[in-house]
Design a protein around this motif. Structure first.
Motif, short mmCIF file in Angstrom:
data_model
loop_
_atom_site.label_atom_id
_atom_site.label_comp_id
_atom_site.label_asym_id
_atom_site.label_seq_id
_atom_site.Cartn_x
_atom_site.Cartn_y
_atom_site.Cartn_z
N SER A 97 0.84 -1.18 0.00
CA SER A 97 0.00 0.00 0.00
C SER A 97 0.88 1.24 0.00
N PRO A 98 0.37 2.36 -0.50
CA PRO A 98 1.16 3.59 -0.47
C PRO A 98 1.62 3.94 0.94
N GLY A 99 2.89 4.22 1.07
CA GLY A 99 3.45 4.58 2.35
C GLY A 99 3.74 3.42 3.27
N LYS A 100 3.52 2.21 2.83
CA LYS A 100 3.77 1.03 3.64
C LYS A 100 4.77 0.12 2.94
N GLU A 101 5.43 -0.69 3.75
CA GLU A 101 6.36 -1.66 3.20
C GLU A 101 5.60 -2.82 2.57
N ARG A 102 6.22 -3.42 1.57
CA ARG A 102 5.65 -4.60 0.99
C ARG A 102 5.65 -5.74 2.01
N GLU A 103 4.56 -6.49 2.03
CA GLU A 103 4.44 -7.56 2.99
C GLU A 103 4.01 -8.86 2.32
N ALA A 104 4.45 -9.95 2.89
CA ALA A 104 4.04 -11.25 2.42
C ALA A 104 2.60 -11.52 2.84
N VAL A 105 1.83 -12.09 1.95
CA VAL A 105 0.43 -12.40 2.19
C VAL A 105 0.20 -13.90 2.26
N SER A 106 0.69 -14.61 1.26
CA SER A 106 0.44 -16.03 1.17
C SER A 106 1.47 -16.67 0.25
N CYS A 107 1.60 -17.97 0.36
CA CYS A 107 2.54 -18.70 -0.49
C CYS A 107 2.11 -20.15 -0.56
N VAL A 108 2.39 -20.77 -1.67
CA VAL A 108 2.12 -22.19 -1.84
C VAL A 108 3.30 -22.84 -2.54
N THR A 109 3.67 -24.02 -2.06
CA THR A 109 4.71 -24.80 -2.70
C THR A 109 4.11 -25.66 -3.80
N ARG A 110 4.96 -26.38 -4.49
CA ARG A 110 4.48 -27.22 -5.58
C ARG A 110 3.49 -28.26 -5.06
N SER A 111 2.48 -28.49 -5.85
CA SER A 111 1.46 -29.50 -5.55
C SER A 111 0.78 -29.26 -4.20
N ASP A 112 0.72 -28.02 -3.77
CA ASP A 112 0.06 -27.66 -2.51
C ASP A 112 0.63 -28.41 -1.33
N VAL A 113 1.91 -28.71 -1.38
CA VAL A 113 2.54 -29.42 -0.29
C VAL A 113 2.50 -28.59 0.99
N SER A 114 2.66 -27.30 0.86
CA SER A 114 2.69 -26.43 2.02
C SER A 114 2.13 -25.07 1.63
N THR A 115 1.42 -24.46 2.55
CA THR A 115 0.87 -23.12 2.33
C THR A 115 1.22 -22.22 3.49
N TYR A 116 1.21 -20.94 3.22
CA TYR A 116 1.50 -19.92 4.21
C TYR A 116 0.49 -18.80 4.08
N TYR A 117 0.06 -18.26 5.22
CA TYR A 117 -0.81 -17.09 5.25
C TYR A 117 -0.34 -16.16 6.36
N SER A 118 -0.34 -14.89 6.06
CA SER A 118 -0.07 -13.92 7.10
C SER A 118 -1.23 -13.89 8.09
N ASP A 119 -0.94 -13.46 9.30
CA ASP A 119 -1.99 -13.42 10.32
C ASP A 119 -3.15 -12.52 9.91
N SER A 120 -2.87 -11.48 9.16
CA SER A 120 -3.90 -10.52 8.81
C SER A 120 -4.92 -11.07 7.82
N VAL A 121 -4.56 -12.12 7.07
CA VAL A 121 -5.47 -12.65 6.07
C VAL A 121 -5.91 -14.07 6.37
N LYS A 122 -5.32 -14.70 7.35
CA LYS A 122 -5.63 -16.09 7.66
C LYS A 122 -7.13 -16.23 7.97
N GLY A 123 -7.74 -17.22 7.36
CA GLY A 123 -9.16 -17.44 7.52
C GLY A 123 -10.02 -16.72 6.52
N ARG A 124 -9.45 -15.76 5.81
CA ARG A 124 -10.19 -15.01 4.79
C ARG A 124 -9.68 -15.28 3.38
N PHE A 125 -8.39 -15.52 3.25
CA PHE A 125 -7.79 -15.74 1.94
C PHE A 125 -7.41 -17.21 1.79
#
Length: 123
Positions: free
Chosen positions: A40-68
């Motif tokens: 966002s303007p004036g804010k640092e870039r932040e990680a939101v989510s990530c997925v490895t190959r074949s959905d082996v592992s996923t990541y969500y930031s606390d701010s989006v967990k349960g929504r994304f």
């Protein structure tokens, strides 16, 4: 060389939903981890989510967990970010990026980036 193109952004009301797409070319998804980041303007870039190959592992930031929800369709060489219950603070440019094999929140380790897609959450 891996190229990524984001799409699916737009204007949505609070509580609404969007699905972002990240189309990957130059490589299959088999050996790639795909991350979503936002800035966002004036804010640092932040990680939101990530997925490895074949959905082996996923990541969500606390701010989006349960929504994304992140998912990948290897046959289409596309990664998706389903965003539900959107809030004004989700407003940002969303980027997808890739690195070899494993997810990490370290943005410097992602070698390829898309140009971003704008998400605006507003009444």
């Amino acid at each position: 060389q891996v190229q990524l193109v984001e799409s699916g952004g737009g204007l949505v009301q609070p509580g609404g939903s969007l699905r972002l797409s990240c189309a990957v070319s130059g490589s299959t998804l088999d050996d790639l981890a795909i991350g979503w980041f936002r800035q966002s303007p004036g804010k640092e870039r932040e990680a939101v989510s990530c997925v490895t190959r074949s959905d082996v592992s996923t990541y969500y930031s606390d701010s989006v967990k349960g929504r994304f929800t992140i998912s990948r369709d290897n046959a289409k060489n596309t990664v998706y970010l389903q965003m539900n219950g959107l809030k004004p603070e989700d407003t940002a440019v969303y980027y997808c990026a890739t690195r070899f094999l494993m997810c990490t929140p370290n943005m410097g380790s992602y070698g390829s980036w898309g140009q971003g897609t704008q998400v605006t959450v507003s009444s």
